[in-house]
Scaffold this motif. Structure first.
Motif, PDB file in Angstrom:
ATOM      1  N   PRO A 203      42.439 -30.971 -31.298  1.00 44.76           N
ATOM      2  CA  PRO A 203      42.451 -30.024 -30.174  1.00 44.76           C
ATOM      3  C   PRO A 203      41.591 -30.551 -29.032  1.00 44.76           C
ATOM      4  CG  PRO A 203      40.862 -29.304 -31.797  1.00 44.76           C
ATOM      5  CD  PRO A 203      41.506 -30.555 -32.358  1.00 44.76           C
ATOM      6  N   ARG A 204      41.671 -29.886 -27.885  1.00 38.20           N
ATOM      7  CA  ARG A 204      40.810 -30.257 -26.773  1.00 38.20           C
ATOM      8  C   ARG A 204      40.245 -29.012 -26.121  1.00 38.20           C
ATOM      9  NH1 ARG A 204      42.512 -31.144 -21.228  1.00 38.20           N
ATOM     10  NH2 ARG A 204      44.487 -30.118 -20.731  1.00 38.20           N
ATOM     11  N   CYS A 205      39.208 -29.202 -25.329  1.00 32.08           N
ATOM     12  CA  CYS A 205      38.626 -28.085 -24.594  1.00 32.08           C
ATOM     13  C   CYS A 205      38.188 -28.562 -23.216  1.00 32.08           C
ATOM     14  CB  CYS A 205      37.439 -27.473 -25.349  1.00 32.08           C
ATOM     15  SG  CYS A 205      35.994 -28.552 -25.475  1.00 32.08           S
ATOM     16  N   ALA A 206      37.937 -27.613 -22.337  1.00 30.36           N
ATOM     17  CA  ALA A 206      37.451 -27.953 -21.005  1.00 30.36           C
ATOM     18  C   ALA A 206      35.991 -28.371 -21.077  1.00 30.36           C
ATOM     19  CB  ALA A 206      37.601 -26.750 -20.077  1.00 30.36           C
ATOM     20  N   ARG A 207      35.592 -29.202 -20.139  1.00 28.63           N
ATOM     21  CA  ARG A 207      34.181 -29.543 -20.026  1.00 28.63           C
ATOM     22  C   ARG A 207      33.428 -28.429 -19.302  1.00 28.63           C
ATOM     23  NH1 ARG A 207      30.967 -32.448 -22.748  1.00 28.63           N
ATOM     24  NH2 ARG A 207      30.314 -30.292 -23.033  1.00 28.63           N
ATOM     25  N   PHE A 208      33.961 -28.040 -18.153  1.00 31.09           N
ATOM     26  CA  PHE A 208      33.367 -26.964 -17.358  1.00 31.09           C
ATOM     27  C   PHE A 208      34.436 -25.907 -17.077  1.00 31.09           C
ATOM     28  CE2 PHE A 208      31.201 -30.933 -16.066  1.00 31.09           C
ATOM     29  CZ  PHE A 208      29.904 -30.638 -16.472  1.00 31.09           C
ATOM     30  N   TYR A 209      34.012 -24.677 -17.079  1.00 30.03           N
ATOM     31  CA  TYR A 209      34.944 -23.592 -16.783  1.00 30.03           C
ATOM     32  C   TYR A 209      34.171 -22.423 -16.180  1.00 30.03           C
ATOM     33  CZ  TYR A 209      38.625 -20.094 -17.359  1.00 30.03           C
ATOM     34  OH  TYR A 209      39.571 -19.119 -17.127  1.00 30.03           O
ATOM     35  N   ARG A 210      34.666 -21.937 -15.094  1.00 25.41           N
ATOM     36  CA  ARG A 210      34.086 -20.786 -14.404  1.00 25.41           C
ATOM     37  C   ARG A 210      32.594 -20.964 -14.134  1.00 25.41           C
ATOM     38  NH1 ARG A 210      36.776 -15.093 -15.894  1.00 25.41           N
ATOM     39  NH2 ARG A 210      35.931 -14.755 -13.774  1.00 25.41           N
ATOM     40  N   GLY A 211      32.260 -22.171 -13.683  1.00 20.90           N
ATOM     41  CA  GLY A 211      30.922 -22.426 -13.182  1.00 20.90           C
ATOM     42  C   GLY A 211      29.900 -22.896 -14.181  1.00 20.90           C
ATOM     43  N   ARG A 212      30.294 -23.051 -15.461  1.00 22.46           N
ATOM     44  CA  ARG A 212      29.322 -23.480 -16.473  1.00 22.46           C
ATOM     45  C   ARG A 212      29.994 -24.419 -17.461  1.00 22.46           C
ATOM     46  NH1 ARG A 212      26.814 -18.590 -19.526  1.00 22.46           N
ATOM     47  NH2 ARG A 212      24.911 -19.866 -19.713  1.00 22.46           N
ATOM     48  N   ASP A 213      29.151 -25.163 -18.207  1.00 26.14           N
ATOM     49  CA  ASP A 213      29.664 -25.988 -19.294  1.00 26.14           C
ATOM     50  C   ASP A 213      30.243 -25.061 -20.364  1.00 26.14           C
ATOM     51  OD1 ASP A 213      29.581 -27.568 -21.875  1.00 26.14           O
ATOM     52  OD2 ASP A 213      28.903 -29.095 -20.468  1.00 26.14           O
ATOM     53  N   VAL A 214      31.378 -25.434 -20.904  1.00 31.41           N
ATOM     54  CA  VAL A 214      32.012 -24.619 -21.929  1.00 31.41           C
ATOM     55  C   VAL A 214      31.106 -24.458 -23.146  1.00 31.41           C
ATOM     56  CG1 VAL A 214      33.898 -24.633 -23.628  1.00 31.41           C
ATOM     57  CG2 VAL A 214      34.399 -24.942 -21.204  1.00 31.41           C
ATOM     58  N   VAL A 215      30.359 -25.507 -23.497  1.00 29.63           N
ATOM     59  CA  VAL A 215      29.429 -25.409 -24.621  1.00 29.63           C
ATOM     60  C   VAL A 215      28.405 -24.299 -24.374  1.00 29.63           C
ATOM     61  CG1 VAL A 215      27.566 -26.606 -25.843  1.00 29.63           C
ATOM     62  CG2 VAL A 215      29.727 -27.781 -25.408  1.00 29.63           C
ATOM     63  N   THR A 216      27.938 -24.182 -23.147  1.00 27.12           N
ATOM     64  CA  THR A 216      26.963 -23.145 -22.822  1.00 27.12           C
ATOM     65  C   THR A 216      27.573 -21.761 -22.974  1.00 27.12           C
ATOM     66  OG1 THR A 216      25.885 -24.665 -21.279  1.00 27.12           O
ATOM     67  CG2 THR A 216      25.338 -22.339 -21.074  1.00 27.12           C
ATOM     68  N   TRP A 217      28.806 -21.586 -22.486  1.00 23.52           N
ATOM     69  CA  TRP A 217      29.493 -20.314 -22.692  1.00 23.52           C
ATOM     70  C   TRP A 217      29.627 -20.001 -24.180  1.00 23.52           C
ATOM     71  CZ3 TRP A 217      29.697 -17.005 -19.020  1.00 23.52           C
ATOM     72  CH2 TRP A 217      30.032 -17.334 -17.698  1.00 23.52           C
ATOM     73  N   LEU A 218      30.091 -20.977 -24.957  1.00 25.47           N
ATOM     74  CA  LEU A 218      30.318 -20.734 -26.388  1.00 25.47           C
ATOM     75  C   LEU A 218      29.022 -20.442 -27.123  1.00 25.47           C
ATOM     76  CD1 LEU A 218      33.021 -23.446 -27.203  1.00 25.47           C
ATOM     77  CD2 LEU A 218      33.358 -21.001 -26.788  1.00 25.47           C
ATOM     78  N   ALA A 219      27.927 -21.087 -26.698  1.00 27.62           N
ATOM     79  CA  ALA A 219      26.630 -20.794 -27.302  1.00 27.62           C
ATOM     80  C   ALA A 219      26.227 -19.350 -27.024  1.00 27.62           C
ATOM     81  CB  ALA A 219      25.575 -21.763 -26.771  1.00 27.62           C
ATOM     82  N   ASP A 220      26.414 -18.914 -25.783  1.00 28.75           N
ATOM     83  CA  ASP A 220      26.095 -17.525 -25.436  1.00 28.75           C
ATOM     84  C   ASP A 220      26.964 -16.541 -26.219  1.00 28.75           C
ATOM     85  OD1 ASP A 220      24.242 -18.462 -23.660  1.00 28.75           O
ATOM     86  OD2 ASP A 220      25.394 -17.974 -21.848  1.00 28.75           O
ATOM     87  N   MET A 221      28.161 -16.948 -26.543  1.00 28.36           N
ATOM     88  CA  MET A 221      29.091 -16.085 -27.267  1.00 28.36           C
ATOM     89  C   MET A 221      28.875 -16.117 -28.780  1.00 28.36           C
ATOM     90  SD  MET A 221      32.304 -17.254 -24.889  1.00 28.36           S
ATOM     91  CE  MET A 221      33.643 -16.551 -25.851  1.00 28.36           C
ATOM     92  N   GLY A 222      27.918 -16.941 -29.241  1.00 30.17           N
ATOM     93  CA  GLY A 222      27.569 -16.977 -30.652  1.00 30.17           C
ATOM     94  C   GLY A 222      28.432 -17.862 -31.520  1.00 30.17           C
ATOM     95  N   TYR A 223      29.284 -18.680 -30.900  1.00 31.33           N
ATOM     96  CA  TYR A 223      30.190 -19.513 -31.689  1.00 31.33           C
ATOM     97  C   TYR A 223      29.448 -20.511 -32.579  1.00 31.33           C
ATOM     98  CZ  TYR A 223      34.688 -18.020 -29.763  1.00 31.33           C
ATOM     99  OH  TYR A 223      35.820 -17.303 -29.446  1.00 31.33           O
ATOM    100  N   TYR A 224      28.334 -21.046 -32.096  1.00 30.81           N
ATOM    101  CA  TYR A 224      27.631 -22.072 -32.864  1.00 30.81           C
ATOM    102  C   TYR A 224      26.757 -21.480 -33.965  1.00 30.81           C
ATOM    103  CZ  TYR A 224      29.251 -25.092 -29.140  1.00 30.81           C
ATOM    104  OH  TYR A 224      30.049 -25.770 -28.256  1.00 30.81           O
ATOM    105  N   ASP A 225      26.641 -20.143 -33.980  1.00 33.98           N
ATOM    106  CA  ASP A 225      25.826 -19.490 -34.999  1.00 33.98           C
ATOM    107  C   ASP A 225      26.662 -18.754 -36.037  1.00 33.98           C
ATOM    108  OD1 ASP A 225      23.377 -20.271 -33.820  1.00 33.98           O
ATOM    109  OD2 ASP A 225      23.527 -18.633 -32.368  1.00 33.98           O
ATOM    110  N   MET A 226      27.980 -18.810 -35.908  1.00 33.47           N
ATOM    111  CA  MET A 226      28.850 -18.129 -36.865  1.00 33.47           C
ATOM    112  C   MET A 226      28.826 -18.852 -38.213  1.00 33.47           C
ATOM    113  SD  MET A 226      32.994 -17.667 -36.814  1.00 33.47           S
ATOM    114  CE  MET A 226      33.008 -16.853 -35.213  1.00 33.47           C
ATOM    115  N   PRO A 227      28.400 -18.192 -39.295  1.00 31.22           N
ATOM    116  CA  PRO A 227      28.403 -18.840 -40.611  1.00 31.22           C
ATOM    117  C   PRO A 227      29.823 -19.153 -41.070  1.00 31.22           C
ATOM    118  CG  PRO A 227      27.027 -16.867 -40.607  1.00 31.22           C
ATOM    119  CD  PRO A 227      27.830 -16.842 -39.332  1.00 31.22           C
ATOM    120  N   VAL A 228      29.939 -20.184 -41.862  1.00 33.04           N
ATOM    121  CA  VAL A 228      31.260 -20.599 -42.334  1.00 33.04           C
ATOM    122  C   VAL A 228      31.949 -19.473 -43.094  1.00 33.04           C
ATOM    123  CG1 VAL A 228      30.376 -21.605 -44.491  1.00 33.04           C
ATOM    124  CG2 VAL A 228      32.501 -22.466 -43.504  1.00 33.04           C
TER     125      VAL A 228
END
Length: 421
Positions: A203-228
């Motif tokens: 898959p692929r993802c955007a680098r930046f979207y709506r003024g911020r890095d996508v990783v930063t958005w996903l971190a704020d949304m809790g994606y990197y903290d979701m347990p398996v």
């Protein structure tokens, strides 16, 4: 063998990368004796298995190894290879681990009296606990068809790729479009080489979207903290391929359609070589479309987050394909293509044959819950999705290491109470 002469450690860590040293950091913090064993040099993979233009795909602010957060001038930038090595050298200096480098573990076996016997190339030791921190990328995958290709064609694995100049003149076939394959194809493309790319299902993802890095958005949304355990795919997510994107030159999307419009030739998954032609799946259209669906799907999730939180941001957008294949091409005449080299970017196999413990599934992957296995005293650290999406990154491996060390400390404390009683 006289066990009385074997040096004993409460914990032996196998592997001196960021995962092993993060574990060492937390063991030291809790005053638990241990030894790190590394068959090469600490952090060697970053120096020896990355290409010259390699850079992080996550922003620098996510680099937060234990006691060693990123403190440079570009928290939203992407460290290049030399900066990554300097960051890791600084981490090692802070940890100052008890480590034996240039020593390989030959075998780990359980002892009848408890704990483990550890056979190494520099002698034998024993341990109460073994933490496997060697990662899961051990044996480069190269298909058997490679043996039938003309000997004049240079073949290397992505771990051996450094730059376009190391390859003979002529076109290059890159096999695989995961993070390494897509970035190496871009590296060759930017160097002016003719590139053929066999596209997989990454898959692929955007680098930046709506003024911020996508990783930063996903971190704020809790994606990197979701347990398996909470992911819809559960443990199946560990088999997923990472999204391709790059931090190169300040960060940008990787759009294979754009590369094709600029002259890169895209094919489906490489399946065979018939003695004259390379044979591909006719999956190119589907693969590109699915990658774009993921790209737009992530952006749509960010749109929903922005709306729910009432965040002010630039307007939403949707990716529209900039190029479409004229049709599927199932074969490619190898001689006529001018291909002089192939870079295999189809991953690695794990190799834990040295560990004698009943903790593996039929595919040879360890079974665990947040690194803790059902086999007393055996732990894993540094694997993708060990606990969360962030487990394989500099930002969360320390948290996983702290969890494992807390488990070890509790077990040691329990053993101490039993001895006192």
């Amino acid at each position: 063998m006289n066990e009385n002469r074997v040096q004993h450690y409460p914990v032996v860590i196998v592997g001196g990368g960021q995962a092993g040293l993060s574990t060492s950091y937390h063991l030291t913090q809790q005053g638990i004796g241990h030894l790190v064993i590394e068959k090469n040099k600490a952090m060697h993979a970053w120096a020896t298995q990355r290409w010259d233009n390699f850079c992080l795909v996550t922003p620098n602010w996510q680099c937060d190894l234990p006691g060693h957060p990123y403190d440079g001038p570009e928290p939203d930038g992407f460290m290049v290879k030399e900066q990554i090595l300097a960051y890791l050298d600084g981490f090692r200096a802070k940890v100052d681990p008890p480590i034996r480098e240039g020593v390989a573990v030959r075998r780990v076996t359980p002892r009848a009296e408890g704990g483990f016997h550890v056979s190494t190339t520099s002698g034998d030791i024993s341990a109460d606990h073994v933490v496997v921190a060697s990662g899961g990328y051990h044996e480069p995958v190269v298909p058997r068809m490679a043996e039938r290709l003309p000997p004049a064609i240079a073949q290397i694995h992505s771990a051996q790729y450094r730059n376009a100049g190391q390859l003979p003149e002529g076109a290059v076939l890159v096999v695989g479009s995961g993070q390494s394959g897509a970035q190496i194809a871009e590296d060759l493309h930017l160097a002016g080489r003719k590139v053929f790319l066999a596209v997989g299902n990454a898959p692929r993802c955007a680098r930046f979207y709506r003024g911020r890095d996508v990783v930063t958005w996903l971190a704020d949304m809790g994606y990197y903290d979701m347990p398996v355990e909470e992911h819809p795919l559960r443990e199946g997510v560990r088999d997923n391929t990472n999204h391709y994107v790059t931090g190169r030159d300040g960060g940008r999307d990787i759009d294979l359609r754009k590369f094709a419009r600029e002259g890169m030739e895209l094919y489906g998954v490489l399946r065979d070589y018939d003695g004259a032609k390379l044979v591909f799946d006719t999956n190119l259209n589907a693969a590109l479309d699915e990658a774009d669906r993921t790209y737009n799907g992530i952006n749509a999730a960010i749109d929903r987050h922005i709306a729910e939180k009432g965040i002010e941001a630039p307007p939403a957008s949707r990716y529209e394909p900039v190029w479409q294949p004229a049709g599927e091409r199932p074969t490619l005449d190898l001689a006529a293509s001018g291909i002089a080299a192939i870079v295999w970017c189809i991953g690695f196999r794990p190799d834990f044959r040295w560990l004698d413990a009943p903790v593996f599934n039929g595919a040879g992957h360890p079974q665990h819950r947040r690194g803790v296995t059902a086999s007393t005293g055996v732990y894993f650290i540094g694997l993708p999705w060990l606990h969360t999406w962030g487990s394989g990154r500099f930002g969360s491996v320390g948290r996983d290491a702290a969890h494992i060390v807390d488990h070890i400390a509790a077990r040691l404390a329990g053993a101490g109470r039993e001895s006192a009683a």
